[in-house]
Design an enzyme around this catalytic site. Sequence first.
Site, PDB file in Angstrom:
ATOM      1  N   TYR A  96       3.136  10.175   3.585  1.00  0.00           N
ATOM      2  CA  TYR A  96       2.247  11.198   3.038  1.00  0.00           C
ATOM      3  C   TYR A  96       0.897  11.167   3.786  1.00  0.00           C
ATOM      4  O   TYR A  96       0.203  12.162   3.887  1.00  0.00           O
ATOM      5  CB  TYR A  96       1.951  10.927   1.558  1.00  0.00           C
ATOM      6  CG  TYR A  96       3.012  11.337   0.553  1.00  0.00           C
ATOM      7  CD1 TYR A  96       4.287  11.734   0.943  1.00  0.00           C
ATOM      8  CD2 TYR A  96       2.713  11.319  -0.803  1.00  0.00           C
ATOM      9  CE1 TYR A  96       5.241  12.098  -0.014  1.00  0.00           C
ATOM     10  CE2 TYR A  96       3.650  11.675  -1.760  1.00  0.00           C
ATOM     11  CZ  TYR A  96       4.916  12.068  -1.360  1.00  0.00           C
ATOM     12  OH  TYR A  96       5.849  12.422  -2.305  1.00  0.00           O
ATOM     13  N   GLY A  97       0.558   9.958   4.264  1.00  0.00           N
ATOM     14  CA  GLY A  97      -0.793   9.724   4.794  1.00  0.00           C
ATOM     15  C   GLY A  97      -1.185  10.609   5.960  1.00  0.00           C
ATOM     16  O   GLY A  97      -2.365  10.841   6.197  1.00  0.00           O
ATOM     17  N   ASN A 129      -2.161   6.051  -3.011  1.00  0.00           N
ATOM     18  CA  ASN A 129      -3.580   6.383  -2.857  1.00  0.00           C
ATOM     19  C   ASN A 129      -3.777   7.775  -2.269  1.00  0.00           C
ATOM     20  O   ASN A 129      -4.677   8.505  -2.653  1.00  0.00           O
ATOM     21  CB  ASN A 129      -4.258   5.364  -1.938  1.00  0.00           C
ATOM     22  CG  ASN A 129      -4.422   4.022  -2.616  1.00  0.00           C
ATOM     23  OD1 ASN A 129      -5.427   3.751  -3.223  1.00  0.00           O
ATOM     24  ND2 ASN A 129      -3.410   3.185  -2.526  1.00  0.00           N
ATOM     25  N   THR A 130      -2.900   8.130  -1.310  1.00  0.00           N
ATOM     26  CA  THR A 130      -3.044   9.420  -0.642  1.00  0.00           C
ATOM     27  C   THR A 130      -2.895  10.551  -1.670  1.00  0.00           C
ATOM     28  O   THR A 130      -3.693  11.490  -1.695  1.00  0.00           O
ATOM     29  CB  THR A 130      -1.985   9.563   0.477  1.00  0.00           C
ATOM     30  OG1 THR A 130      -1.983   8.365   1.248  1.00  0.00           O
ATOM     31  CG2 THR A 130      -2.277  10.731   1.370  1.00  0.00           C
ATOM     32  N   CYS A 183      -4.279   1.485   0.157  1.00  0.00           N
ATOM     33  CA  CYS A 183      -2.952   2.082   0.317  1.00  0.00           C
ATOM     34  C   CYS A 183      -1.999   1.098  -0.337  1.00  0.00           C
ATOM     35  O   CYS A 183      -2.099  -0.118  -0.091  1.00  0.00           O
ATOM     36  CB  CYS A 183      -2.633   2.261   1.798  1.00  0.00           C
ATOM     37  SG  CYS A 183      -0.916   2.749   2.094  1.00  0.00           S
ATOM     38  N   THR A 184      -1.097   1.603  -1.148  1.00  0.00           N
ATOM     39  CA  THR A 184      -0.224   0.673  -1.887  1.00  0.00           C
ATOM     40  C   THR A 184       0.772  -0.044  -0.973  1.00  0.00           C
ATOM     41  O   THR A 184       1.436  -0.977  -1.401  1.00  0.00           O
ATOM     42  CB  THR A 184       0.526   1.406  -3.025  1.00  0.00           C
ATOM     43  OG1 THR A 184       1.163   2.568  -2.479  1.00  0.00           O
ATOM     44  CG2 THR A 184      -0.420   1.796  -4.129  1.00  0.00           C
ATOM     45  N   HIS A 185       0.855   0.382   0.295  1.00  0.00           N
ATOM     46  CA  HIS A 185       1.700  -0.348   1.247  1.00  0.00           C
ATOM     47  C   HIS A 185       1.007  -1.610   1.776  1.00  0.00           C
ATOM     48  O   HIS A 185       1.676  -2.476   2.340  1.00  0.00           O
ATOM     49  CB  HIS A 185       2.049   0.543   2.445  1.00  0.00           C
ATOM     50  CG  HIS A 185       3.178   1.483   2.197  1.00  0.00           C
ATOM     51  ND1 HIS A 185       3.061   2.586   1.392  1.00  0.00           N
ATOM     52  CD2 HIS A 185       4.464   1.473   2.648  1.00  0.00           C
ATOM     53  CE1 HIS A 185       4.221   3.227   1.378  1.00  0.00           C
ATOM     54  NE2 HIS A 185       5.086   2.577   2.111  1.00  0.00           N
TER      55      HIS A 185
END
Length: 297
Positions: free
Chosen positions: A66-67, A98-99, A213-215
């Site tokens: 998505y980023g 987050n995005t 970012c959750t990654h």
Amino acid sequence: MSHARTVLDPLIISYLLHAKMFPQNTDLPVGIFDSGVGGLTVLKALRRCLPAEHLVYLGDTARLPYGAKSAASVTRYALQASRLLVEQRIKLLVVACNTASAVAMEALRSAFAPLPVIGVVEPGAMASCTASLSGRIGVIATEGTIRGRAYEKAILTRRPASDVRSLACPLFVSLAEEGWIEGPLVEAIAGRYLQRLFTGLAATDPDCLVLGCTHFPVLAGAIQNVVGKGVVLVDSAMTTAAVVEQKLRLHGLLRQRGGAPGKSVFLATDGPERFARVGSIFLGQDLRANDVALVDL
Ligand code: DGL
């Protein structure tokens, strides 16, 4: 004989319709979505904080990342992913991306009202304001999150004198999705990015770095090696879980502890095998492809 007439107030009708769509049932699951497996860091925190809750997780792996997409596309994707979860019947929605949290919260809240919708940016910003002593706060995230300055705005609202320095680190998403989370190669990439935020001078460098970012939390070890022990890494997973708990309590929607532990259901829009393999790293527990159902939005 008089005929009694019952007139239903339009407000009552709309309340009843909402109650039908969003029943106040504590046994309903909490819905969580992300573009991929990154949001599993939030699911893991929810599991720890709210062990009795049922959780349903959707990774929109077919459209990851998505980023790098425009705000309009991310909003459209977020609405579609959320609709699928809402149709499965959930009592609260967590935007574990987050995005999407940076660009789509308003659209999601208004599309699914009165369903409570919680994003990860506000809790992350809140945690960084508490963690930083100097007020110099670094934020690393996807291009989309950085472009919209969502963290900067959220941090400055809480702590106006902060010095927020933001940096997009898109390759971190690919590393995390690939399961490459440590070692010299990962540290070399982290070093190359982070030299733009950290000069090595403790007096002027940020003392806190938001993993926006959750990654990114799975790369925390490598990132910490690069920035040094003096820098506090903040990820929004635990803070988000605490906000979810407050919200469920407020709405009388907490599932009672003491009974059977909550179950987790996993959905993905592409590649259940890959989701299970990489998801296991994020969850820190074994996930099998059979545990992941393929869905279409
Ligand atoms: N995990 C998502 C986030 O928190 C983004 C990863 C992507 O680019 O899809 O922003």
